[in-house]
Write a protein that holds these residues in place. Structure first.
Motif, short mmCIF file in Angstrom:
data_model
loop_
_atom_site.label_atom_id
_atom_site.label_comp_id
_atom_site.label_asym_id
_atom_site.label_seq_id
_atom_site.Cartn_x
_atom_site.Cartn_y
_atom_site.Cartn_z
N GLY A 1 0.93 6.38 1.94
CA GLY A 1 0.15 5.16 2.13
C GLY A 1 -1.23 5.28 1.50
O GLY A 1 -1.79 6.37 1.39
N ASP A 2 -1.76 4.13 1.11
CA ASP A 2 -3.09 4.08 0.52
C ASP A 2 -4.01 3.32 1.48
O ASP A 2 -3.96 2.08 1.55
CB ASP A 2 -3.03 3.37 -0.83
CG ASP A 2 -4.37 3.39 -1.56
OD1 ASP A 2 -5.40 3.74 -0.94
OD2 ASP A 2 -4.39 3.03 -2.75
N PRO A 3 -4.86 4.03 2.24
CA PRO A 3 -5.75 3.37 3.20
C PRO A 3 -6.70 2.35 2.55
O PRO A 3 -7.19 1.45 3.24
CB PRO A 3 -6.54 4.53 3.80
CG PRO A 3 -5.68 5.73 3.62
CD PRO A 3 -4.97 5.49 2.31
N ALA A 4 -6.93 2.46 1.27
CA ALA A 4 -7.81 1.51 0.59
C ALA A 4 -7.13 0.17 0.35
O ALA A 4 -7.78 -0.79 -0.08
CB ALA A 4 -8.29 2.09 -0.75
N VAL B 1 2.58 9.26 5.17
CA VAL B 1 2.91 8.56 6.41
C VAL B 1 4.18 9.10 7.05
O VAL B 1 4.28 9.23 8.27
CB VAL B 1 3.04 7.04 6.15
CG1 VAL B 1 3.57 6.30 7.36
CG2 VAL B 1 1.70 6.47 5.70
N GLY B 2 5.18 9.39 6.26
CA GLY B 2 6.45 9.86 6.79
C GLY B 2 7.31 10.42 5.68
O GLY B 2 7.07 10.14 4.49
N PRO C 1 0.79 -1.23 0.00
CA PRO C 1 0.00 0.00 0.00
C PRO C 1 0.82 1.28 0.00
O PRO C 1 0.41 2.29 0.57
CB PRO C 1 -0.79 -0.13 1.30
CG PRO C 1 0.17 -0.82 2.21
CD PRO C 1 0.89 -1.82 1.33
N TRP C 2 1.97 1.27 -0.62
CA TRP C 2 2.86 2.42 -0.55
C TRP C 2 3.15 3.01 -1.93
O TRP C 2 3.07 2.34 -2.95
CB TRP C 2 4.18 2.01 0.09
CG TRP C 2 4.70 0.69 -0.41
CD1 TRP C 2 5.09 0.38 -1.69
CD2 TRP C 2 4.85 -0.52 0.32
NE1 TRP C 2 5.49 -0.93 -1.78
CE2 TRP C 2 5.34 -1.52 -0.55
CE3 TRP C 2 4.62 -0.86 1.66
CZ2 TRP C 2 5.60 -2.82 -0.14
CZ3 TRP C 2 4.88 -2.15 2.05
CH2 TRP C 2 5.38 -3.11 1.16
N GLY D 1 -3.55 -1.58 8.53
CA GLY D 1 -2.49 -2.38 7.93
C GLY D 1 -1.64 -1.60 6.95
O GLY D 1 -0.43 -1.83 6.86
N TYR D 2 -2.23 -0.66 6.22
CA TYR D 2 -1.46 0.13 5.25
C TYR D 2 -0.39 0.94 5.98
O TYR D 2 0.74 1.07 5.50
CB TYR D 2 -2.37 1.05 4.43
CG TYR D 2 -2.75 2.32 5.13
CD1 TYR D 2 -1.99 3.47 4.96
CD2 TYR D 2 -3.83 2.38 6.01
CE1 TYR D 2 -2.31 4.65 5.62
CE2 TYR D 2 -4.16 3.54 6.66
CZ TYR D 2 -3.40 4.68 6.48
OH TYR D 2 -3.71 5.83 7.13
#
Length: 190
Positions: A98-101, A162-163, A44-45, A115-116
């Protein structure tokens, strides 16, 4: 470099040389990142590599404002004096998005976990270690408002910055911070 040596000797860097970072080293870091574990192998990155001094200066400017806001809210007396010059000193910034989906099955738990976010954190750790193994230094930067980062780096609203990893050659590295021992942090259940 031995894996445990890299883990135990890597330090965050807050003082970078102006020396450019070779593209091959950045690509090696990114390759390490994409080999991180992720729930259901959703990967998911996404990564934005910035060597753009204008974008990086905008990030520092908005983060300085964020720092002042956080100092007022937290009451932490050290925060106003905390210098974030490393944001513009580092020749390379890598924004981890990150992709929350793209969560795995954990999204369907009674109390879902992100988890993402966990997968992106594993990718970041892989990058930090890969950089260290190549003689580079890094800093995992998180003192920013996500809306500012989305605006500066053109990230869509449905994605999560995310960072940000500051990457470069170290001017100097400080001593290792104190760590609590295993006896303080680990419980064994037999």
């Amino acid at each position: 470099m031995e894996c445990m040596e890299a883990i135990l000797n890597r330090r965050s860097c807050r003082n970078f040389k102006s020396q450019p970072v070779e593209k091959e080293k950045v690509l090696s870091m990114l390759e390490a990142a994409i080999f991180a574990p992720s729930p259901a192998n959703k990967q998911p990155w996404e990564f934005i590599v910035s060597t753009n001094s204008v974008c990086n200066a905008q990030l520092k400017q908005t983060s300085d404002f964020t720092k002042e806001k956080l100092a007022a809210r937290s009451g932490w007396s050290w925060l106003p004096n905390f210098k974030i010059d490393f944001v513009t000193q580092a020749p390379v910034l890598i924004v981890v998005v990150g992709d929350p989906a793209r969560n795995g099955a954990e999204q369907f738990l009674d109390v879902p976990s992100p988890g993402y976010l966990e997968a992106c954190s594993a990718a970041i750790q892989n990058m930090l270690l890969a950089a260290h193994a190549q003689g580079l230094s890094t800093l995992w930067f998180s003192l920013y408002e996500k809306a500012d980062v989305r605006n500066i780096f053109h990230i869509s609203e449905d994605k999560d910055p995310v960072g940000i990893i500051c990457v470069g050659y170290p001017e100097k590295i400080g001593p290792a911070p104190a760590r609590r021992g295993i006896s303080d942090k680990v419980t064994f259940i037999e």
